[in-house]
Design a protein around this motif. Structure first.
Motif, PDB file in Angstrom:
ATOM      1  N   ARG B 177      13.449   1.633 -40.290  1.00  0.00           N
ATOM      2  CA  ARG B 177      14.570   2.465 -39.845  1.00  0.00           C
ATOM      3  C   ARG B 177      15.109   1.977 -38.496  1.00  0.00           C
ATOM      4  O   ARG B 177      16.219   2.321 -38.122  1.00  0.00           O
ATOM      5  N   ARG B 178      14.313   1.193 -37.786  1.00  0.00           N
ATOM      6  CA  ARG B 178      14.571   0.985 -36.363  1.00  0.00           C
ATOM      7  C   ARG B 178      15.437  -0.215 -36.005  1.00  0.00           C
ATOM      8  O   ARG B 178      15.698  -0.444 -34.818  1.00  0.00           O
ATOM      9  N   GLY B 179      15.926  -0.997 -36.980  1.00  0.00           N
ATOM     10  CA  GLY B 179      16.552  -2.267 -36.616  1.00  0.00           C
ATOM     11  C   GLY B 179      18.068  -2.273 -36.433  1.00  0.00           C
ATOM     12  O   GLY B 179      18.658  -3.322 -36.183  1.00  0.00           O
ATOM     13  N   ALA B 180      18.740  -1.126 -36.564  1.00  0.00           N
ATOM     14  CA  ALA B 180      20.207  -1.131 -36.497  1.00  0.00           C
ATOM     15  C   ALA B 180      20.707  -1.548 -35.118  1.00  0.00           C
ATOM     16  O   ALA B 180      20.132  -1.161 -34.097  1.00  0.00           O
ATOM     17  N   GLN B 181      21.779  -2.366 -35.058  1.00  0.00           N
ATOM     18  CA  GLN B 181      22.378  -2.836 -33.805  1.00  0.00           C
ATOM     19  C   GLN B 181      23.780  -2.233 -33.651  1.00  0.00           C
ATOM     20  O   GLN B 181      24.486  -2.063 -34.650  1.00  0.00           O
ATOM     21  N   SER B 251      19.635  -4.671 -41.516  1.00  0.00           N
ATOM     22  CA  SER B 251      19.003  -4.538 -40.193  1.00  0.00           C
ATOM     23  C   SER B 251      18.216  -3.238 -40.089  1.00  0.00           C
ATOM     24  O   SER B 251      17.251  -3.139 -39.335  1.00  0.00           O
ATOM     25  N   SER B 252      18.615  -2.223 -40.842  1.00  0.00           N
ATOM     26  CA  SER B 252      17.825  -0.991 -40.937  1.00  0.00           C
ATOM     27  C   SER B 252      18.088  -0.379 -42.304  1.00  0.00           C
ATOM     28  O   SER B 252      19.089  -0.705 -42.954  1.00  0.00           O
ATOM     29  N   LEU B 267      18.002   6.912 -38.740  1.00  0.00           N
ATOM     30  CA  LEU B 267      18.310   5.514 -38.394  1.00  0.00           C
ATOM     31  C   LEU B 267      18.702   5.409 -36.912  1.00  0.00           C
ATOM     32  O   LEU B 267      18.243   4.512 -36.198  1.00  0.00           O
ATOM     33  N   SER B 271      16.594   3.515 -34.059  1.00  0.00           N
ATOM     34  CA  SER B 271      17.247   2.291 -33.576  1.00  0.00           C
ATOM     35  C   SER B 271      17.828   2.443 -32.177  1.00  0.00           C
ATOM     36  O   SER B 271      18.242   1.449 -31.565  1.00  0.00           O
ATOM     37  N   THR B 273      20.686   4.054 -31.463  1.00  0.00           N
ATOM     38  CA  THR B 273      22.143   3.876 -31.576  1.00  0.00           C
ATOM     39  C   THR B 273      22.813   5.224 -31.833  1.00  0.00           C
ATOM     40  O   THR B 273      22.138   6.227 -32.050  1.00  0.00           O
TER      41      THR B 273
END
Lengths: 372, 372
Positions: B177-181, B251-252, B267, B271, B273
């Motif tokens: 869940r943690r990869g969002a940019q 990415s997530s 998310l 992340s 965000t």
């Protein structure tokens, strides 16, 4: 993107009734083992070559690399079915739910590694009670070297704890129910019948509490050993470690969840052998004997049919047993060549008489009903 | 051998009451997420280095060899809590129990492999009904390439199906869940809100059936799409396969079990965000729109808060999305830099106005409550 293919079963609301129709079959007619057989039949054979053993032993086995297999087992404890919340402290419930599953991993000669826990929480459970349940799970994890890596909590009508444990072993180390050879000794770790003795005491105390109310003084000290063996039975992970260290591998193996008689039947059926057991050799604690005496009952009944001991029953040749510390197990009988004219499992009593043992009871009359 | 050390918690029968004491805390005060946080705290950190991710994502992740990880998830469906037996056909119940868990495996970008199934069977269930439940499990296994390798059936007060699914992936392929940019597009597979629309129809039909008795004619054809999406939602295993074939890695990633709004919050929180979503971009089937119209309700509510869609929400850069077939997903918004003065998640409505979206509802007034 408006109509993705819903690849489920054919749709629409054909409601299934919560009452059994007259033409339907009641679950009680086929029982738990019947239902599991029905499931296996429905699912059919698998063509997944990574699966070494499916629904047939204490745990399923699948290959994770060239040498290593994982074993997985799952079991539920449900309030009103498997335990009574009025005399099962939450801490013990958590510990026991872990023990029951870890014991199935030990029964494959494997090392428990990971667990998931699903807890069904009724409205009348407090945060503190569930916290204490978690403490029991934590204590079991520490004792067994298991890590809880996942889980779910959900509303429920009654309290339930469903645990899945994943263990690890070399493929060649895994032991099944099916490997016993005629001539092998039948052995058991620890002592048996104590868990059932503890249950008897707890049920009697509940009845006395209901009759006498606040005047009732439970006799906990006298029965503390058997009560503890019922509420917080330890799984025999240590035995498996010692076997590995000694280079010992049993020829067949099972844990005692349903009772010694039932488990020895499983070993015989899977291995195609018969079993001769000796009543005087059954390892029974004096605490268990005293409890049976207190109830005016035969302690052998507790030992053979009691269940929930979570000790291990295993077979090995006399020669192989020499590598083990004799203090860590008892020989209770031996495996014999199959013989259709003889009972699958028999017990030589102290008086020398042999009686047929069925999975759920004695048969003193040697009649012609099939075993099983 | 008479006194094996019972290494469980301290013994004896301190009975815990099934009523909540006045000084205890009701479960409703901390909720399901509170209980899970409590469990994580009790269990503490693990020092097992094979564990890549524990209780924190859709599934737990542990290493089985240098490159390969397994992911495991478990979930229960309980009668009266998660389903109503009067309108949930047994076949669909089996299928849905598998879908819910397989969906969690897909939400890690992994391939489902093995399952265990625990079925709690009440006395008023027939062998035929449980057999039909098994058929639904079998259909799901065939659809998802999963093999049931273990399980348990047990007596129970109400029907329950608890499934554990183990999946497989390369360690580098797993998506959390943690990869969002900031700048990533927020995308969703399939269409959303249909499962909740189906539930609305089924609940209304049950009420009409109770009022009108045998004269009642359910309108199944008109609502068959949404009913099917509620009763037998498919998990998006195919999307994960297509991504792998296209060399695409989000990415997530998360699946929609509690509702799009709740999942996008997860998310964003993991992340670090914020999310800007666009109401006109939400993929909603005309069947779902028609159902909402039929009930005189806003279909956006169904789409954001309905849940049980088992579609996937994922993020990726615009560039990376070019490797995917644009027919297989919809862009519904984008991730932005965190900003304490702005809502964690907001939705631009068709009229251009931005509204704050909370996990469980709208907030038209932009008040100062923390996001949850």
């Amino acid at each position: 993107m408006d109509t993705p293919s819903a690849n489920g079963p054919s749709a629409a609301g054909n409601s299934s009734q919560p009452e059994i129709h007259p033409q339907e079959t009641s679950i009680s007619e086929i029982g738990e083992f019947g239902l599991i057989a029905h499931l296996r039949e429905t699912l059919g054979e698998t063509d997944d070559e990574s699966i070494v053993a499916g629904i047939s032993d204490d745990a399923a086995v699948y290959r994770v690399d060239d040498d290593t297999v994982h074993v997985v087992t799952t079991d539920a404890l449900i309030e009103g079915v498997h335990f009574d919340r009025t005399f099962m402290p939450m801490e013990h419930l958590g510990f026991k739910a872990m023990s029951a599953n870890v014991s199935d991993i030990a029964a494959m000669n494997a090392t428990p590694r990971y667990a998931t826990v699903v807890i069904g929480v009724p409205k009348n459970a407090s945060v503190e009670a569930i916290g204490t349940l978690y403490q029991g799970i934590k204590q079991a994890c520490d004792a067994y070297g298991v890590t809880v890596i996942g889980g779910d909590t959900t509303g429920s009508h009654s309290l339930s704890v469903t645990v899945t444990v994943i263990g690890e072993a070399s493929e060649e180390d895994v032991v099944y129910r099916r490997g016993a050879q005629p001539g092998d000794k039948i052995c058991v770790t620890g002592d048996i019948g104590a868990s059932y003795a503890g249950l008897k005491v707890l049920l009697r105390q509940r009845e006395q509490l209901q009759q006498q109310g606040e005047d009732f003084q439970p006799q906990l000290d006298k029965f503390s050993y058997v009560i503890r063996r019922h509420l917080a039975p330890p799984a025999q992970v240590q035995a498996v470690r010692e076997w590995r260290d000694a280079g010992f591998r049993p020829s067949s193996l099972i844990d005692i969840s349903d009772g010694l008689a039932s488990e020895v039947h499983h070993l015989c059926e899977a291995s195609g052998t018969r079993a001769q057991m000796y009543e005087p050799s059954l390892p029974i604690s004096p605490h268990t004997r005293n409890t049976a005496t207190d109830f005016g009952e035969e302690v052998t009944i507790y030992a053979l049919f009691g269940g929930e001991d979570y000790e291990l029953v295993f077979t090995a040749s006399e020669e192989e047993l020499k590598s083990l510390d004799p203090q860590t197990f008892n020989v209770i009988g031996e495996m014999e060549e199959p013989d259709e004219d003889e009972p699958r499992v028999q017990l030589q009593q102290a008086d020398g008489e042999n009686v047929r043992v069925r999975p759920g009871g004695f048969d003193h009359f040697g009649d012609e009903q099939p075993d099983g």
